[in-house]
Design a protein around this motif. Structure first.
Motif, PDB file in Angstrom:
ATOM      1  N   THR A   3      63.131  96.638  89.416  1.00  0.00           N
ATOM      2  CA  THR A   3      61.812  97.080  88.961  1.00  0.00           C
ATOM      3  C   THR A   3      61.543  96.601  87.545  1.00  0.00           C
ATOM      4  O   THR A   3      60.446  96.106  87.235  1.00  0.00           O
ATOM      5  N   HIS A  62      62.843  94.010  86.049  1.00  0.00           N
ATOM      6  CA  HIS A  62      62.662  92.560  86.068  1.00  0.00           C
ATOM      7  C   HIS A  62      61.274  92.185  86.578  1.00  0.00           C
ATOM      8  O   HIS A  62      60.637  91.251  86.045  1.00  0.00           O
ATOM      9  N   GLN A  63      60.792  92.879  87.606  1.00  0.00           N
ATOM     10  CA  GLN A  63      59.458  92.576  88.125  1.00  0.00           C
ATOM     11  C   GLN A  63      58.385  92.799  87.068  1.00  0.00           C
ATOM     12  O   GLN A  63      57.446  92.000  86.933  1.00  0.00           O
ATOM     13  N   SER A  93      58.762  90.223  84.087  1.00  0.00           N
ATOM     14  CA  SER A  93      58.495  88.832  84.479  1.00  0.00           C
ATOM     15  C   SER A  93      57.026  88.571  84.720  1.00  0.00           C
ATOM     16  O   SER A  93      56.625  87.442  85.015  1.00  0.00           O
ATOM     17  N   ALA A 151      55.116  89.991  87.119  1.00  0.00           N
ATOM     18  CA  ALA A 151      54.710  90.069  88.523  1.00  0.00           C
ATOM     19  C   ALA A 151      53.527  91.026  88.662  1.00  0.00           C
ATOM     20  O   ALA A 151      53.392  92.002  87.913  1.00  0.00           O
ATOM     21  N   VAL A 178      53.166  96.993  91.794  1.00  0.00           N
ATOM     22  CA  VAL A 178      53.726  96.702  90.476  1.00  0.00           C
ATOM     23  C   VAL A 178      52.757  97.050  89.353  1.00  0.00           C
ATOM     24  O   VAL A 178      53.180  97.510  88.280  1.00  0.00           O
TER      25      VAL A 178
END
Length: 273
Positions: free
Chosen positions: A41, A43-44, A47, A49, A54
């Protein structure tokens, strides 16, 4: 001998059994998978996303609710593991014929069951505490390494939100574990108890919510989930539509029903195996 002595003996006996490798394996799985979901989560979000799931998390990320929003994404898995631990351990006492042997030495059934359940609850809550603390530390360490600002998370408001989330998560897990106790007492079989409990958590209430949304909010698993969900932002949820006070009251009623139902059923059972 004081009235609490049988309960304490049962509690100590079950605490010793909690040192088995299978119990620690459950804690290890809870910790490892929850840490993975938490990092995924994080990282998403970092990054960049985007998506329906998200975007609400990304909006809450820089606020004082950012840490619990990320860590809280593993809640469903924690509930499943906790339910598995309780139902498997309690139901195994029938499958292995342990209850019959125990009741020869200790005929006070309800104190015996209460002592065993208190030990299992302690183990589950310690496992959950370790998991949430480790996941939070992981996020803070990774965020620091990547230069992500965490001042809001560690502020007084952020720490207060984390403690509120934690206390409500404790209530949620207690309710789920008491449900597992009732299922184990009624089924008296490890395989059936685990199957029924996991199937109930994963399927029926979701289906009921699709056809009867106003009524499903009062069902046990959804009510228990509303308690920690009430700390999250509105678009992250699950926010209790009936209000936190009503959700807490209903959750306590369900817990009482599970305890009374388990004790009544256990007291009336003919335990011959």
């Amino acid at each position: 001998m004081t009235p609490l002595t049988p309960l304490l003996r049962a509690f100590r006996s079950e605490v010793l059994k909690c040192r088995r490798w299978s119990m620690f394996a459950g804690t290890g799985i809870m910790l490892a998978v929850s840490a993975f979901f938490t990092y995924l989560t994080f990282h998403q979000i970092t990054s960049g996303a985007t998506g329906q799931e998200v975007d609400p998390l990304a909006h809450a990320f820089p606020t004082e609710l950012g840490l619990i929003t990320v860590v809280g994404q593993a809640r469903s898995f924690i509930i499943v593991v906790a339910l598995f631990i309780v139902t498997a351990n309690l139901a195994a006492e029938w499958s292995q014929g342990t209850w019959r042997n125990l009741l020869v030495r200790e005929p006070r059934r309800l104190r015996l069951l209460a002592g065993k359940m208190l030990a299992l609850l302690l183990f589950v809550l310690c496992s959950m505490t370790l998991t949430l603390v480790a996941s939070s530390v992981l996020v803070l360490v990774v965020a620091h390494a990547q230069g992500v600002q965490t001042a809001a998370w560690t502020s007084s408001a952020g720490l207060s939100a984390w403690l509120t989330f934690f206390s409500n998560e404790v209530l949620c897990l207690v309710g789920v574990c008491l449900l597992g106790m009732l299922i184990a007492v009624l089924t008296r079989s490890t395989g059936i108890a685990v199957g029924v409990s996991l199937a109930y958590v994963l399927v029926p209430e979701g289906i009921i919510a699709m056809v009867w949304q106003s009524g499903s909010r009062w069902f046990p698993i959804r009510t228990f989930n509303f308690l920690p969900g009430s700390v999250f932002p509105t678009d992250v949820g699950p926010i209790p539509p009936q209000g936190y006070a009503a959700a807490l009251l209903v959750a306590l009623v369900w817990m009482t029903v599970f305890v009374v139902g388990s004790f009544v059923a256990f007291r009336q059972q003919d335990i011959n195996a």
